[in-house]
Scaffold this motif. Structure first.
Motif, PDB file in Angstrom:
ATOM      1  N   GLY A  41       0.817  -1.217   0.000  1.00 32.66           N
ATOM      2  CA  GLY A  41       0.000   0.000   0.000  1.00 32.66           C
ATOM      3  C   GLY A  41       0.845   1.259   0.000  1.00 32.66           C
ATOM      4  N   ARG A  42       1.870   1.290   0.849  1.00 33.30           N
ATOM      5  CA  ARG A  42       2.758   2.468   0.942  1.00 33.30           C
ATOM      6  C   ARG A  42       3.534   2.650  -0.359  1.00 33.30           C
ATOM      7  N   ILE A  43       4.036   1.552  -0.920  1.00 34.66           N
ATOM      8  CA  ILE A  43       4.781   1.617  -2.178  1.00 34.66           C
ATOM      9  C   ILE A  43       3.882   2.151  -3.292  1.00 34.66           C
ATOM     10  N   ALA A  44       2.659   1.652  -3.370  1.00 34.57           N
ATOM     11  CA  ALA A  44       1.736   2.096  -4.414  1.00 34.57           C
ATOM     12  C   ALA A  44       1.414   3.584  -4.269  1.00 34.57           C
ATOM     13  N   ASP A  45       1.239   4.050  -3.038  1.00 38.36           N
ATOM     14  CA  ASP A  45       0.960   5.474  -2.815  1.00 38.36           C
ATOM     15  C   ASP A  45       2.143   6.341  -3.252  1.00 38.36           C
ATOM     16  N   ILE A  46       3.355   5.902  -2.949  1.00 41.08           N
ATOM     17  CA  ILE A  46       4.552   6.640  -3.373  1.00 41.08           C
ATOM     18  C   ILE A  46       4.623   6.649  -4.891  1.00 41.08           C
ATOM     19  N   TRP A  47       4.339   5.504  -5.528  1.00 42.57           N
ATOM     20  CA  TRP A  47       4.355   5.414  -6.993  1.00 42.57           C
ATOM     21  C   TRP A  47       3.410   6.453  -7.605  1.00 42.57           C
ATOM     22  N   LEU A  48       2.184   6.502  -7.114  1.00 42.52           N
ATOM     23  CA  LEU A  48       1.190   7.426  -7.682  1.00 42.52           C
ATOM     24  C   LEU A  48       1.581   8.878  -7.446  1.00 42.52           C
ATOM     25  N   ASP A  49       1.902   9.222  -6.216  1.00 39.12           N
ATOM     26  CA  ASP A  49       2.241  10.606  -5.879  1.00 39.12           C
ATOM     27  C   ASP A  49       3.462  11.089  -6.658  1.00 39.12           C
ATOM     28  N   THR A  50       4.482  10.253  -6.737  1.00 38.40           N
ATOM     29  CA  THR A  50       5.710  10.643  -7.432  1.00 38.40           C
ATOM     30  C   THR A  50       5.473  10.817  -8.924  1.00 38.40           C
ATOM     31  N   ASN A  51       4.730   9.905  -9.536  1.00 35.40           N
ATOM     32  CA  ASN A  51       4.452  10.026 -10.965  1.00 35.40           C
ATOM     33  C   ASN A  51       3.642  11.272 -11.284  1.00 35.40           C
ATOM     34  N   VAL A  52       2.629  11.558 -10.495  1.00 37.38           N
ATOM     35  CA  VAL A  52       1.807  12.741 -10.737  1.00 37.38           C
ATOM     36  C   VAL A  52       2.657  14.008 -10.647  1.00 37.38           C
ATOM     37  N   PHE A  64       3.545  16.948 -17.325  1.00 35.65           N
ATOM     38  CA  PHE A  64       3.217  16.991 -18.753  1.00 35.65           C
ATOM     39  C   PHE A  64       2.285  15.853 -19.181  1.00 35.65           C
ATOM     40  N   ILE A  65       1.964  14.952 -18.253  1.00 39.65           N
ATOM     41  CA  ILE A  65       1.028  13.858 -18.506  1.00 39.65           C
ATOM     42  C   ILE A  65      -0.173  14.070 -17.583  1.00 39.65           C
ATOM     43  N   PRO A  66      -1.394  13.985 -18.096  1.00 42.56           N
ATOM     44  CA  PRO A  66      -2.565  14.193 -17.236  1.00 42.56           C
ATOM     45  C   PRO A  66      -2.581  13.229 -16.046  1.00 42.56           C
ATOM     46  N   ASP A  67      -2.959  13.740 -14.876  1.00 45.54           N
ATOM     47  CA  ASP A  67      -3.037  12.927 -13.648  1.00 45.54           C
ATOM     48  C   ASP A  67      -3.871  11.672 -13.865  1.00 45.54           C
ATOM     49  N   GLN A  68      -4.910  11.800 -14.684  1.00 49.72           N
ATOM     50  CA  GLN A  68      -5.824  10.684 -14.891  1.00 49.72           C
ATOM     51  C   GLN A  68      -5.120   9.456 -15.462  1.00 49.72           C
ATOM     52  N   TYR A  69      -4.068   9.660 -16.242  1.00 52.10           N
ATOM     53  CA  TYR A  69      -3.324   8.525 -16.792  1.00 52.10           C
ATOM     54  C   TYR A  69      -2.771   7.662 -15.659  1.00 52.10           C
ATOM     55  N   TRP A  70      -2.154   8.307 -14.678  1.00 59.86           N
ATOM     56  CA  TRP A  70      -1.556   7.578 -13.554  1.00 59.86           C
ATOM     57  C   TRP A  70      -2.631   6.938 -12.685  1.00 59.86           C
ATOM     58  N   ARG A  71      -3.704   7.664 -12.439  1.00 55.98           N
ATOM     59  CA  ARG A  71      -4.789   7.131 -11.618  1.00 55.98           C
ATOM     60  C   ARG A  71      -5.460   5.933 -12.302  1.00 55.98           C
ATOM     61  N   ALA A  72      -5.591   5.994 -13.631  1.00 54.38           N
ATOM     62  CA  ALA A  72      -6.209   4.891 -14.376  1.00 54.38           C
ATOM     63  C   ALA A  72      -5.347   3.632 -14.344  1.00 54.38           C
ATOM     64  N   ASN A  73      -4.031   3.794 -14.175  1.00 49.52           N
ATOM     65  CA  ASN A  73      -3.108   2.654 -14.157  1.00 49.52           C
ATOM     66  C   ASN A  73      -2.750   2.191 -12.753  1.00 49.52           C
ATOM     67  N   PHE A  74      -3.252   2.870 -11.751  1.00 47.74           N
ATOM     68  CA  PHE A  74      -2.894   2.602 -10.362  1.00 47.74           C
ATOM     69  C   PHE A  74      -3.177   1.156  -9.947  1.00 47.74           C
ATOM     70  N   GLU A  75      -4.365   0.658 -10.207  1.00 44.10           N
ATOM     71  CA  GLU A  75      -4.726  -0.704  -9.798  1.00 44.10           C
ATOM     72  C   GLU A  75      -3.898  -1.754 -10.540  1.00 44.10           C
TER      73      GLU A  75
END
Length: 190
Positions: free
Chosen positions: A11-22, A27-38
Motif C-alpha cells: 500500500g505504501r509503495i503504491a501510494d509513493i508510486w502514484l504521488d511521485t508520478n503525478v 506533462f502527462i494528465p493525472d488521470q493517466y496515472w490514476r487509471a493505471n494505479f490498480e
C-alpha cells in the motif's frame, strides 16, 4: 536502510508510486496515472522491489524486472537527500547491467541517470502517453573506470554507433546519434 519489500509494504509503495508520478510528470494528465494505479498494484508482487526505510517509514523504492529498472520513486518530501542515489547504487551492486526508459521531458531524472553513469542508447515514443522517451543503459564496466574517449558514455564495440552528442541549453537536453559505416579491407564500405 535498504531492504527487500514485504507484502505489507504494498500500500505504501503504491501510494509513493502514484504521488511521485503525478508530481514528476506534470506533462502527462493525472488521470493517466490514476487509471493505471490498480494495474500497477497487481504487478508489484511480480517485480523485484527494494525499499529505502528510515525511522519515519518507507521513503522510496526501486522496482526491477530482471535487469530493467521499472522506476525509482522517492517521496517528494524526501527528495534531494540522496535516497535515489542510494537505491540505484544498491541495485548496481547486484547487477552487471541495467536498462531503463525515462521521459525526455523529465529533465531532472535524465540528469540524475546521466550522473549515475547511464548512457542514452536510444529514443522512442511511449505508446501509453505519446511522450518521447530515452532508453538508457548502465554497465558495470562503466563504473570500473573503463573509458572510451566519450567521458561517461559507454558504447559497445562494433555497435555501429558512435557516442551520442549531448548538449544542454537551459533546461533542454538535446541528444544526437550518428550511424557509422563499417569498412573491411577488401570489400570497401559495408
Amino acid at each position: 536502510m535498504i531492504r527487500s519489500a514485504r507484502e505489507q509494504d504494498a500500500g505504501r509503495i503504491a501510494d509513493i508510486w502514484l504521488d511521485t508520478n503525478v508530481k514528476a510528470h506534470a506533462f502527462i494528465p493525472d488521470q493517466y496515472w490514476r487509471a493505471n494505479f490498480e494495474a500497477v498494484k497487481e504487478m508489484m508482487p511480480q517485480a523485484e522491489l527494494y525499499v529505502y526505510e528510515d525511522e519515519q517509514g518507507i521513503q522510496g523504492f526501486v522496482g526491477l524486472q530482471k535487469d530493467y529498472v521499472a522506476g525509482i520513486f522517492v517521496r517528494s518530501e524526501a527528495q534531494s537527500q540522496g535516497i535515489g542515489k542510494k537505491l540505484i547504487g544498491f541495485v548496481k551492486g547486484r547487477k552487471e547491467r541495467l536498462s531503463l526508459k525515462v521521459y525526455q521531458k523529465n529533465r531532472r531524472a535524465v540528469k540524475f541517470y546521466l550522473s549515475e553513469r547511464f548512457s542514452i542508447c536510444g529514443e522512442g515514443i511511449d505508446e501509453g502517453t505519446g511522450e518521447a522517451e530515452y532508453t538508457m543503459e548502465w554497465k558495470m564496466a562503466q563504473d570500473n573506470g573503463v573509458e572510451n574517449g566519450a567521458g561517461d558514455l559507454q558504447i559497445e564495440k562494433n555497435s555501429g554507433i558512435i557516442p551520442p552528442l549531448i548538449t544542454q541549453k537551459g533546461e533542454d537536453i538535446h541528444v544526437r546519434t550518428f550511424q557509422v559505416a563499417q569498412y573491411t579491407k577488401n570489400q570497401g564500405r559495408s
